[in-house]
Design an enzyme around this catalytic site. Structure first.
Site, PDB file in Angstrom:
ATOM      1  N   GLY A  88       0.857  -1.182   0.000  1.00 59.01           N
ATOM      2  CA  GLY A  88       0.000   0.000   0.000  1.00 59.01           C
ATOM      3  C   GLY A  88       0.887   1.223   0.000  1.00 59.01           C
ATOM      4  O   GLY A  88       1.766   1.343  -0.849  1.00 59.01           O
ATOM      5  N   SER A 120       5.830  -5.406  -1.096  1.00 62.17           N
ATOM      6  CA  SER A 120       5.776  -3.993  -1.473  1.00 62.17           C
ATOM      7  C   SER A 120       6.141  -3.118  -0.267  1.00 62.17           C
ATOM      8  O   SER A 120       7.263  -3.205   0.221  1.00 62.17           O
ATOM      9  CB  SER A 120       4.389  -3.675  -2.053  1.00 62.17           C
ATOM     10  OG  SER A 120       4.390  -2.422  -2.685  1.00 62.17           O
ATOM     11  N   ALA A 121       5.246  -2.307   0.244  1.00 61.24           N
ATOM     12  CA  ALA A 121       5.564  -1.457   1.391  1.00 61.24           C
ATOM     13  C   ALA A 121       6.104  -2.281   2.557  1.00 61.24           C
ATOM     14  O   ALA A 121       7.009  -1.852   3.283  1.00 61.24           O
ATOM     15  CB  ALA A 121       4.331  -0.665   1.827  1.00 61.24           C
ATOM     16  N   HIS A 157       8.847  -3.581  -6.968  1.00 61.73           N
ATOM     17  CA  HIS A 157       8.264  -3.214  -8.269  1.00 61.73           C
ATOM     18  C   HIS A 157       9.344  -2.660  -9.193  1.00 61.73           C
ATOM     19  O   HIS A 157       9.064  -1.784 -10.008  1.00 61.73           O
ATOM     20  CB  HIS A 157       7.166  -2.148  -8.133  1.00 61.73           C
ATOM     21  CG  HIS A 157       6.109  -2.427  -7.112  1.00 61.73           C
ATOM     22  ND1 HIS A 157       5.173  -3.412  -7.272  1.00 61.73           N
ATOM     23  CD2 HIS A 157       5.837  -1.847  -5.917  1.00 61.73           C
ATOM     24  CE1 HIS A 157       4.358  -3.413  -6.211  1.00 61.73           C
ATOM     25  NE2 HIS A 157       4.742  -2.476  -5.385  1.00 61.73           N
ATOM     26  N   GLU A 192       8.622  -7.674 -10.218  1.00 62.73           N
ATOM     27  CA  GLU A 192       7.345  -8.331  -9.916  1.00 62.73           C
ATOM     28  C   GLU A 192       7.495  -9.846 -10.006  1.00 62.73           C
ATOM     29  O   GLU A 192       8.139 -10.361 -10.915  1.00 62.73           O
ATOM     30  CB  GLU A 192       6.267  -7.867 -10.899  1.00 62.73           C
ATOM     31  CG  GLU A 192       6.063  -6.369 -10.953  1.00 62.73           C
ATOM     32  CD  GLU A 192       5.737  -5.697  -9.632  1.00 62.73           C
ATOM     33  OE1 GLU A 192       6.310  -6.090  -8.593  1.00 62.73           O
ATOM     34  OE2 GLU A 192       4.925  -4.766  -9.638  1.00 62.73           O
TER      35      GLU A 192
END
Lengths: 232, 232
Positions: A88, A120-121, A157, A192
């Protein structure tokens, strides 16, 4: 002995939530109950976000509870068997970890060997700081300093692609700027569908795509599947 | 009366530095000597960066000096006929404006009517904060608060395009996150080759591409060339 699974994203070519990472997550958590931290979620509620993760991990018979169900988040982390932190907004995630007094206890538990998975985060915060996040700084955290349980910055990413006609900086240009400011901290870019698996002093790049590492003003390729422990 | 030219970028379809903006810059500065602030530049020296801007603006007979030539940056701003702030890294720009004590005096001069032109990072800092920048947070500024000489956030290089296979957030998703955190501050996205021209209480979108505004949880189009003063 630290035990980390740091994924680039929740989705890869398989569009189902967390689908490409299920085999990794299943092995990583190995029957443990997982405390999920949804603080990076901004446009959906913590309950909705936790529900998505519960549904995905139920396929591997992994039980998940959301940290929002506890009145004392830091205590929930102190007592957790394993922790997962979703993607997020990295600033919102770090801000909320600071505000709830959760960052220090999460770091301590990871250092003690509690399994940690992030995407991700949730991967970004494993490094010394969030200074290589791609996210928008929608809220100002107390500090950019993060968990510092690996000695390099992460860039999830990671891609070299740019939308046609775009005149902003490329990802590599942005990371080159970071190297000017901090030449001592390597930056690992993970594409990814890939992840870093860290067990004590051992690290492997999982998935089928190469990664990149920026260090000493040089960009190098990290071969898909290879052992890359020397970056620890 | 404030007098601002806020460009998306230094380059558009014409790849020469600042070329697409030269007519705007020429009219905006109208024979004034320009103080250039190259603090957003990270991977090139302030001298090199200033040289590029000098060369570009010389075509319009605009004289440019770099702020690095002055021992007291804040005094140079206090005495400048006009100021231009270039793109690069928004965090480094804001950090350096704070460290040199330049932010407050720059704000005061803009409020007094000194012509200000910015592009990319130099446009970002015109809003209340840098919380809608696209840049990488390579350095932590004292605060995210910026010049606040327009009452909306800026998002330069606005695009809906995404590289193929990318699973990170789209630009619109990132700005939607901002709206959840701060629903009271509109966000104006300006595309490559366009600019906002602000004169007192009047504002126009320059260039041939539409812009977007995110406010009240709604995305609206700003027509290319139109007067959009109601967002001031």
């Amino acid at each position: 002995m630290r035990n980390l699974l740091l994924m680039s994203s929740s989705r890869a070519d398989n569009p189902d939530y967390l689908a490409h990472g299920l085999p990794w997550l299943s092995e990583h958590f190995a029957g443990k109950r997982v405390l999920f931290i949804p603080y990076a979620g901004v446009t959906m509620s913590h309950e909705t976000y936790t529900g998505m993760v519960q549904e995905a991990l139920a396929k591997e018979n992994i039980q998940v509870t959301g940290i929002q169900d506890y009145t004392q988040p830091a205590e929930a982390i102190a007592e957790a068997e394993a922790v997962a932190v979703g993607g997020g907004n990295t600033y919102m995630l770090l801000h909320t970890l600071y505000e709830t007094g959760s960052l220090d206890v999460l770091k301590r538990r990871i250092q003690e060997g509690m399994p940690y998975a992030g995407w991700s985060a949730g991967s970004n915060i494993a490094g010394p700081s969030i200074r290589t996040t791609n996210d928008m700084p929608i809220i100002q955290p107390r500090s950019f300093n993060a968990l510092n349980v690996v000695p390099f910055q992460l860039n999830p990413h990671f891609t070299d692609a740019m939308p046609k006609g775009h005149r902003g900086e490329t990802r590599s240009q942005r990371i080159a700027e970071f190297m000017v400011v901090d030449s001592h901290t390597p930056v690992l870019g993970i594409m990814e569908g890939t992840a870093l698996k860290v067990q004590g002093q051992h690290m492997q790049l999982l998935g089928e795509k190469d990664g990149v590492v920026f260090a000493d003003n040089t960009r190098r390729t990290l071969k898909a599947g290879s052992t890359i422990s020397h970056w620890l």
